[in-house]
Scaffold this active site. Structure first.
Site, PDB file in Angstrom:
ATOM      1  N   ASP A   1       1.225 -13.442 -17.926  1.00  0.00           N
ATOM      2  CA  ASP A   1       1.052 -14.886 -17.751  1.00  0.00           C
ATOM      3  C   ASP A   1       1.727 -15.673 -18.865  1.00  0.00           C
ATOM      4  O   ASP A   1       2.258 -16.752 -18.619  1.00  0.00           O
ATOM      5  CB  ASP A   1      -0.437 -15.238 -17.680  1.00  0.00           C
ATOM      6  CG  ASP A   1      -0.978 -15.029 -16.282  1.00  0.00           C
ATOM      7  OD1 ASP A   1      -0.327 -15.510 -15.332  1.00  0.00           O
ATOM      8  OD2 ASP A   1      -2.010 -14.369 -16.132  1.00  0.00           O
TER       9      ASP A   1
ATOM     10  N   GLU B   1      -2.668 -16.006 -23.227  1.00  0.00           N
ATOM     11  CA  GLU B   1      -1.669 -15.998 -22.146  1.00  0.00           C
ATOM     12  C   GLU B   1      -1.214 -17.394 -21.765  1.00  0.00           C
ATOM     13  O   GLU B   1      -0.557 -17.585 -20.753  1.00  0.00           O
ATOM     14  CB  GLU B   1      -2.187 -15.207 -20.930  1.00  0.00           C
ATOM     15  CG  GLU B   1      -3.609 -15.514 -20.528  1.00  0.00           C
ATOM     16  CD  GLU B   1      -4.146 -14.575 -19.438  1.00  0.00           C
ATOM     17  OE1 GLU B   1      -3.399 -13.785 -18.869  1.00  0.00           O
ATOM     18  OE2 GLU B   1      -5.345 -14.666 -19.154  1.00  0.00           O
TER      19      GLU B   1
ATOM     20  N   CYS C   1      -1.995  -6.526 -23.556  1.00  0.00           N
ATOM     21  CA  CYS C   1      -2.374  -5.816 -22.327  1.00  0.00           C
ATOM     22  C   CYS C   1      -1.494  -6.193 -21.127  1.00  0.00           C
ATOM     23  O   CYS C   1      -1.722  -5.719 -20.024  1.00  0.00           O
ATOM     24  CB  CYS C   1      -3.841  -6.041 -21.997  1.00  0.00           C
ATOM     25  SG  CYS C   1      -4.239  -7.759 -21.656  1.00  0.00           S
TER      26      CYS C   1
ATOM     27  N   HIS D   1       0.815  -1.212   0.000  1.00  0.00           N
ATOM     28  CA  HIS D   1       0.000   0.000   0.000  1.00  0.00           C
ATOM     29  C   HIS D   1       0.850   1.265   0.000  1.00  0.00           C
ATOM     30  O   HIS D   1       0.472   2.267  -0.579  1.00  0.00           O
ATOM     31  CB  HIS D   1      -1.004  -0.028   1.162  1.00  0.00           C
ATOM     32  CG  HIS D   1      -0.419   0.382   2.456  1.00  0.00           C
ATOM     33  ND1 HIS D   1      -0.554   1.648   2.942  1.00  0.00           N
ATOM     34  CD2 HIS D   1       0.354  -0.290   3.341  1.00  0.00           C
ATOM     35  CE1 HIS D   1       0.089   1.739   4.080  1.00  0.00           C
ATOM     36  NE2 HIS D   1       0.634   0.578   4.351  1.00  0.00           N
TER      37      HIS D   1
HETATM   38  C1  PEP Z   1      -1.425 -10.767 -18.182  1.00  0.00           C
HETATM   39  O1  PEP Z   1      -1.365 -11.907 -17.749  1.00  0.00           O
HETATM   40  O2  PEP Z   1      -0.553 -10.262 -18.929  1.00  0.00           O
HETATM   41  C2  PEP Z   1      -2.544  -9.885 -17.823  1.00  0.00           C
HETATM   42  C3  PEP Z   1      -2.711  -8.713 -18.382  1.00  0.00           C
HETATM   43  O3  PEP Z   1      -3.386 -10.308 -16.850  1.00  0.00           O
HETATM   44  P1  PEP Z   1      -3.055 -10.326 -15.275  1.00  0.00           P
HETATM   45  O4  PEP Z   1      -1.761  -9.581 -15.099  1.00  0.00           O
HETATM   46  O5  PEP Z   1      -4.214  -9.682 -14.625  1.00  0.00           O
HETATM   47  O6  PEP Z   1      -2.933 -11.777 -15.013  1.00  0.00           O
HETATM   48 MG    MG Z   2      -3.122 -12.847 -16.897  1.00  0.00          MG
END
Ligand code: PEP
Ligand code: MG
Length: 599
Positions: free
Chosen positions: A464, A440, A510, A198
């Site tokens: 991931d 992923e 992402c 935090h």
């Molecule tokens: C990822 O795995 O790249 C992703 C965007 O999802 P998270 O980080 O929430 O697992």
């Molecule tokens: Mg992910």
């Protein structure tokens, strides 16, 4: 008081959690733990002691709720984190175990609670649940708050600070972060905490330069002494000489100017010099973040991680609550895209409200879409809320952790079911809502052509994907050095995905890699990306790079990288290439510091 030679300059390394440089006087905040004494109770005192303990828990709950309310006004991302404290206060082990032990051992509440804390901390050490493991410091802080309520011990309050200081402390509680007079806190350095604790989130949200995780920091400095916090390189300099101070003042000024310059082109398109345009979107975890996206030039939401909605609530959110939340985002964002990811629970993100079996290998367990497919009611409720919100904007739905076409087909069947229910209810929604799959898992990259047939778009979750490709637990610090985004197998997998692109099917990234400026040119050159989604504050720098390159040059960079055999070769090549092209952005020795670092 410590006896230190004031001329002894000392550099201490830590974790850079919030960028910027602060130069000033230290304010040492004593947050050492209370000394707890064991007392044995008489039989007739036991129930009274339990009542005293319950009162302290209730008092702490009220304090935490108040802190959360105040936190929401400062930074929403931070307020979400504070919900964990409330969840912990409702926890069976922490509260009920302590009560049971007060009864069976006949020991005072303070001592008994401390014993429970020890058990808990050991449990955290040995658990496979990395989410809980990461919350160790937070739990410790919470117990200290309960102990203070039990003992009636008050602490030095930060609201007394009346001049600009750099705050130095072992740890900082949520109430500390909220009571501190922010205009006077120039910088922050702590012995505990990491980027996602935090303190890190708080400092970054407020733009206070901060370094955490510096062992023995508080024993090295006294209040009033000169100190420098370098939140860019994760360093604290104690007793700097004049040369050091001048050097860091310059670095501070350079950083300020650099940040200012980055925002100049923020509302221009992310378009290469030869006219290839992509969209830069934001990753968000709370609907309240939406209001701040404009300032970073985000062209929509590329990933809404909805699990935080579930994790921060004390009970599962209702369909109505979810719908209101999604609708609010859709309306705020207007006609720009809002990609809502369905629940990606499991592994590092656990739900207190949903019974999860204790898995030995949670990363390979019932997470993401697998979890939703075995809990169809929960899933349909979420799909209905997303569908209802789709009436108010450009909402899309994204399935996490896809490893086979069958999962998409099954999820789409449930989507269809959700649509039929809404039709029957005569609730309006976008019948043609776009559906996407997170890519992923290695399985998804290998069968990407089939997956693309089933969806409207894909979004590559590099976080991931790297974990599963390299067989490296992404939250295990023992193998953190092996978690390598520039591993040749990662780059080849991305290329494999991009090469499978089909007409009308959009590709986005992402994961963190999409927001890493060091990877921008490589990613642009590897294939025709439609959008990159990232932490909002990464957008300005990535945009700057895109606007200064040619797609043709990016392809040459990518072609070269595809021929390199090791992480070292690729990292070295990219660092040289990016530094040569963008000296202000990648070579900190030149941009934020003077060329010659003083001794
Ligand atoms: C990822 O795995 O790249 C992703 C965007 O999802 P998270 O980080 O929430 O697992
Ligand atoms: Mg992910």
């Amino acid at each position: 008081m410590k006896t230190l030679n004031l001329s002894d300059k000392k550099n201490m390394k830590g974790i850079a959690v919030s960028k910027g440089v602060a130069v000033g006087k230290a304010h040492l905040l004593d947050r050492s733990k209370l000394c707890i004494i064991k007392q044995t109770l008489e039989e007739h005192e036991v129930e009274k002691e339990i009542e005293r303990f319950r009162d302290a828990i209730a008092k702490t709950k009220l304090q935490m709720a108040d802190i959360k309310n105040r936190a929401e006004k400062i930074a929403d991302k931070y307020a979400v984190i504070l919900d964990t404290y409330t969840l912990l206060l409702d926890d069976e082990i922490l509260v009920n175990d302590t009560i049971e032990k007060i009864r069976s051992l006949r020991t005072n509440a303070e001592w008994t609670l401390n014993q429970t804390l020890e058990t808990f901390l050991n449990l955290f050490e040995n658990t496979n649940d990395n989410y809980l493991k990461g919350k160790k410091d937070d739990l410790d802080l919470l117990v200290q708050a309960i102990l203070r309520n039990l003992t009636g011990h008050s602490q030095e309050t930060l609201s007394d600070i009346q001049e600009p200081v750099i705050l130095i402390t072992h740890s900082l509680s949520p109430s500390d972060t909220l009571s501190m007079p922010r205009k006077f806190i120039k910088g922050l350095a702590t012995e505990t905490g990491g980027k996602t604790s935090h303190v890190g989130i708080f400092a970054a949200a407020l733009g206070i330069p901060a370094v955490t995780g510096i062992k023995d920091l508080t024993s090295q400095i006294n209040s009033g002494e000169e100190i420098i916090v370098d939140g860019i390189d994760g360093e604290v300099i104690i007793h700097p000489n004049t040369d050091n101070t001048n050097h860091f003042l310059k670095k501070q000024e350079n950083y300020r100017r650099y940040e200012e310059k980055l925002l100049i082109n923020i509302h221009q398109p992310a378009e290469t010099l030869d006219g290839y345009q992509i969209h830069l979107l934001a990753n968000i975890e709370s609907n309240q973040e939406v209001k701040t996206l404009h300032k970073f030039g985000a062209e929509g939401v590329g990933l809404y991680r909805t699990e935080f909605l579930y994790m921060s609530a004390s009970s599962l959110p209702t369909e109505k609550e979810l719908y209101e939340n999604f609708k609010n985002i859709a309306q705020e964002i207007g006609d720009k895209p809002v990609v809502i990811r369905t629940l990606d629970i499991g592994m590092d993100k656990q739900l207190a409200e949903v019974e999860m079996s204790n898995e030995n290998n949670p990363a390979l367990g019932l997470r993401g879409i697998r979890f939703s497919l075995v809990k169809p009611d929960l899933f349909i409720s979420q799909l209905k809320s997303i569908l209802k919100a789709s009436f108010y904007g450009n909402v899309k739905v994204l399935y996490p952790m896809i490893s086979s076409v069958t999962e998409i087909i099954q999820a789409n069947e449930l989507l269809q079911k959700a649509k039929s229910i809404l039709k029957k209810e005569q609730t309006p929604f976008n019948e043609n809502i776009e559906v996407g799959a997170m890519i992923e898992t290695p399985a998804a990259t290998i069968c990407i052509d089939h997956i693309l047939d089933e969806v409207d778009f894909i979004s590559i979750g590099s976080n991931d994907l790297i974990q599963y490709l390299l067989a490296i637990d992404r939250v295990n610090e023992n193998v953190a050095h092996l978690y390598q985004p520039f591993h040749p197998s990662v780059i080849r997998s991305l290329k494999n995905i991009f090469d499978a692109k089909k007409a009308g099917k959009k590709i986005s990234i992402c994961g963190e890699l999409g927001g890493d400026p060091m990877a921008t040119m490589l990613l642009m050159g590897l294939g025709l990306i439609d959008s990159l989604s990232m932490e909002p504050h990464s957008i300005p720098k990535v945009k700057k790079i895109i606007r200064l390159i040619r797609l043709e040059e990016a392809r040459q960079v990518a072609d070269h990288v595809l021929n390199l055999k090791s992480v070292e070769e690729i990292s070295h090549f990219l660092a040289n290439e990016m530094r040569a092209r963008f000296p202000d952005d990648f070579d900190r020795d030149i941009s934020f510091q003077e060329k010659q670092k003083p001794a």
